[in-house]
Design a protein around this motif. Sequence first.
Motif, PDB file in Angstrom:
ATOM      1  N   LYS A 180      -5.282  12.866  -2.993  1.00 15.77           N
ATOM      2  CA  LYS A 180      -3.913  12.896  -3.557  1.00 15.77           C
ATOM      3  C   LYS A 180      -2.867  12.810  -2.442  1.00 15.77           C
ATOM      4  CE  LYS A 180      -3.452  17.997  -3.949  1.00 15.77           C
ATOM      5  NZ  LYS A 180      -3.364  18.222  -2.528  1.00 15.77           N
ATOM      6  N   ASP A 181      -3.174  13.385  -1.291  1.00 10.79           N
ATOM      7  CA  ASP A 181      -2.249  13.322  -0.160  1.00 10.79           C
ATOM      8  C   ASP A 181      -2.152  11.902   0.378  1.00 10.79           C
ATOM      9  OD1 ASP A 181      -1.905  16.194  -0.178  1.00 10.79           O
ATOM     10  OD2 ASP A 181      -3.926  16.298   0.651  1.00 10.79           O
ATOM     11  N   LEU A 233      -2.617   9.196  -1.392  1.00  9.60           N
ATOM     12  CA  LEU A 233      -1.876   8.426  -2.390  1.00  9.60           C
ATOM     13  C   LEU A 233      -0.377   8.641  -2.270  1.00  9.60           C
ATOM     14  CD1 LEU A 233      -4.182   8.751  -5.500  1.00  9.60           C
ATOM     15  CD2 LEU A 233      -3.218   6.618  -4.593  1.00  9.60           C
ATOM     16  N   GLN A 234      -0.045   9.903  -1.970  1.00 11.87           N
ATOM     17  CA  GLN A 234       1.360  10.245  -1.831  1.00 11.87           C
ATOM     18  C   GLN A 234       1.976   9.497  -0.652  1.00 11.87           C
ATOM     19  OE1 GLN A 234       2.135  14.429  -1.210  1.00 11.87           O
ATOM     20  NE2 GLN A 234       3.033  14.494  -3.267  1.00 11.87           N
ATOM     21  N   LEU A 235       1.179   9.439   0.405  1.00  9.47           N
ATOM     22  CA  LEU A 235       1.633   8.829   1.639  1.00  9.47           C
ATOM     23  C   LEU A 235       1.842   7.324   1.469  1.00  9.47           C
ATOM     24  CD1 LEU A 235       2.140   9.999   4.459  1.00  9.47           C
ATOM     25  CD2 LEU A 235      -0.224   9.433   5.046  1.00  9.47           C
ATOM     26  N   SER A 277       2.348   5.557  -1.569  1.00  6.36           N
ATOM     27  CA  SER A 277       2.572   5.478  -3.018  1.00  6.36           C
ATOM     28  C   SER A 277       2.867   4.050  -3.477  1.00  6.36           C
ATOM     29  CB  SER A 277       3.691   6.423  -3.431  1.00  6.36           C
ATOM     30  OG  SER A 277       4.826   6.147  -2.628  1.00  6.36           O
ATOM     31  N   LYS A 328      -3.932   1.559  -6.473  1.00  3.50           N
ATOM     32  CA  LYS A 328      -5.178   2.309  -6.270  1.00  3.50           C
ATOM     33  C   LYS A 328      -6.328   1.329  -6.069  1.00  3.50           C
ATOM     34  CE  LYS A 328      -3.787   6.346  -8.861  1.00  3.50           C
ATOM     35  NZ  LYS A 328      -3.966   7.205 -10.027  1.00  3.50           N
ATOM     36  N   LYS A 366      -2.654  13.683   8.649  1.00  2.00           N
ATOM     37  CA  LYS A 366      -1.583  12.841   8.099  1.00  2.00           C
ATOM     38  C   LYS A 366      -1.049  11.886   9.180  1.00  2.00           C
ATOM     39  CE  LYS A 366       2.777  13.429   5.655  1.00  2.00           C
ATOM     40  NZ  LYS A 366       3.715  14.447   5.135  1.00  2.00           N
TER      41      LYS A 366
END
Length: 400
Positions: free
Chosen positions: A349-350, A352-354, A356, A360, A388
Motif C-alpha cells: 500500500k505504501d 502504491l501511495q508513492l 499513485s 496496478k 521509501k
Amino acid sequence: MSNHEVFEPAFEVIQKIEEAGGEAYIVGGAVRDYLSGIPVNDIDIATSETPERIQEIFEKAIPVGIEHGTVIVRHRSVSYEVTTYRVEEGYEDYRHPDEVTFVRDITLDLARRDFTINAIAMSRNGNLIDPYHGHDAIRKERIEAVGQPAERFQEDPLRMMRAVRFASQLSFHIEKKTEEALNRLSHLLQYISIERIAVETEKIFRGSDYALGLHLLHTTGLKNHLPILKDLDIHRNVPNSPLVGWHEIIAFYVLQFPQLSAENFMKSWKLSKDTKKKTIQLLYAYKQYEIEKNVTAWLVYQLDEELFPSFSRLFSALHQEDVNLDKALMEMKERLPILDKRELTFQAKDLLQLFSDLPKGSWISEWMDTIEHHVVTGEMENDYEKIKEWVREWNPPARN
Ligand code: ATP
Ligand code: MG
C-alpha cells in the motif's frame, strides 16, 4: 532384560481385560524392539475379546477398524491399539484377506504374522509366548517368515518389502529360505498398491542400516518394481546418512540427476501435498546453497525451521561427510531482521501511495519481493523512511 518399565501402563490395560475374564498380550513390533534392545514405539495389544467387549470394558475406547477387530484404548494419556485375535483367509487378489475370522487362541493369531521376530507375545508378567522361536531369531539377528516363506509372500507380497525394511532397521540378515523365496517372488510386488510400498520404502531409507536395505532392494529384484528408483543405481549411490521422509529422498536423487523431475517422482509415488511442499522448499534451499556455496540469510528465511534437520541430512548425504548444520541454521535464523514479509515496515500500500499515478500491475509484487530480499539479506534496513527513499531513487520497473 528385566526392565519393562515402558510396558507398565500397557500391562495395566491387559490386567483390566483379564479382570473382565479375557486374555491379552503385548505383540508385534513393541516386543521385537524391546527384545532387540532398541527404543519401543507404539505398543500393540492382542486380545481374546471382541471389539464390542473391549468397548464395554474401557470407557475411553475408539473403534477404528471394527471389521479388523481393532479398538484404540486410551490409558494414562497413551493410545493402545487393542486387536482381537484373528486369522486371515483368502488373499485372492494379493491384497486383502477375503475374510477375517476372530479366534480365541493367541497362537493362531501369531501364526498369521509375517516374520518370527514379529510373532512373539508378552504376557503381563513378562513371559513370552513364542511358538516360532522369534526370540532366538532376534538373538541370531535373523529375519525369517512364519511358516512357508513362498506361501506367505504369495498371500501378501508387501511382506517382501517389510523383510527388507526390518533388515534396514535392525541390521539383521534374511534367512536363506526366506531370501530365496524373496528373490523368486519379488515380481509379485507389482500387485501391491504404491501407497503401501511407499510406506515401507521410506522406512528402508531411514533405517540405521539403510545401506543394507538399498543393497537388498537391488539383489532381490524388488527394486525393479519401484517407480523411478528402478532406473537408478541405488545400491551403489548410497547416501552418507539415513534420509528421513520422501522429501529428503527425492531431493537426494533429483539434485544428483538433473534428468529426474521431482514432480514426476511425487506423481508416480502418489505422495501427499505436504511431501510436495517440503520437497519444493528443500530443493530451493539446496539450490540457493549451491549458488552461494554457503548458508545464507535468504536460504534460512525461505526454509521452514522444521526442515532444518532435513537440510542437514541432505547435505551430509550429498557431501559424503557427516555434518550437523542445525545449529548454524538456527543461529542464522536468530539474526534475521524479519521472519515474515508481514514484518516489513514498508508494504504494498505504501508503494502504491508513492506511485499513485501508475496502474496496478505485476510491478508491485516484483518490487515487494525485491524489498523483502534486500531487507532479509541486510542490504537494506527494515526502516520505513529508508526503504521509501531507496524505492524513490530506483523507481519501479514499469516506469523504466
Ligand atoms: P513398527 O515398529 O514400524 O510399527 P511393526 O512390526 O509394529 O513395526 P506394524 O506394521 O505396526 O509393524 O504391524 C504390527 C504387527 O502386525 C507386526 O509386528 C506383525 O506381527 C503384524 N503385521 C503387520 N503387517 C503384516 C503383514 N503384511 N503380514 C503379516 N503380519 C503383519
Ligand atoms: Mg507397529
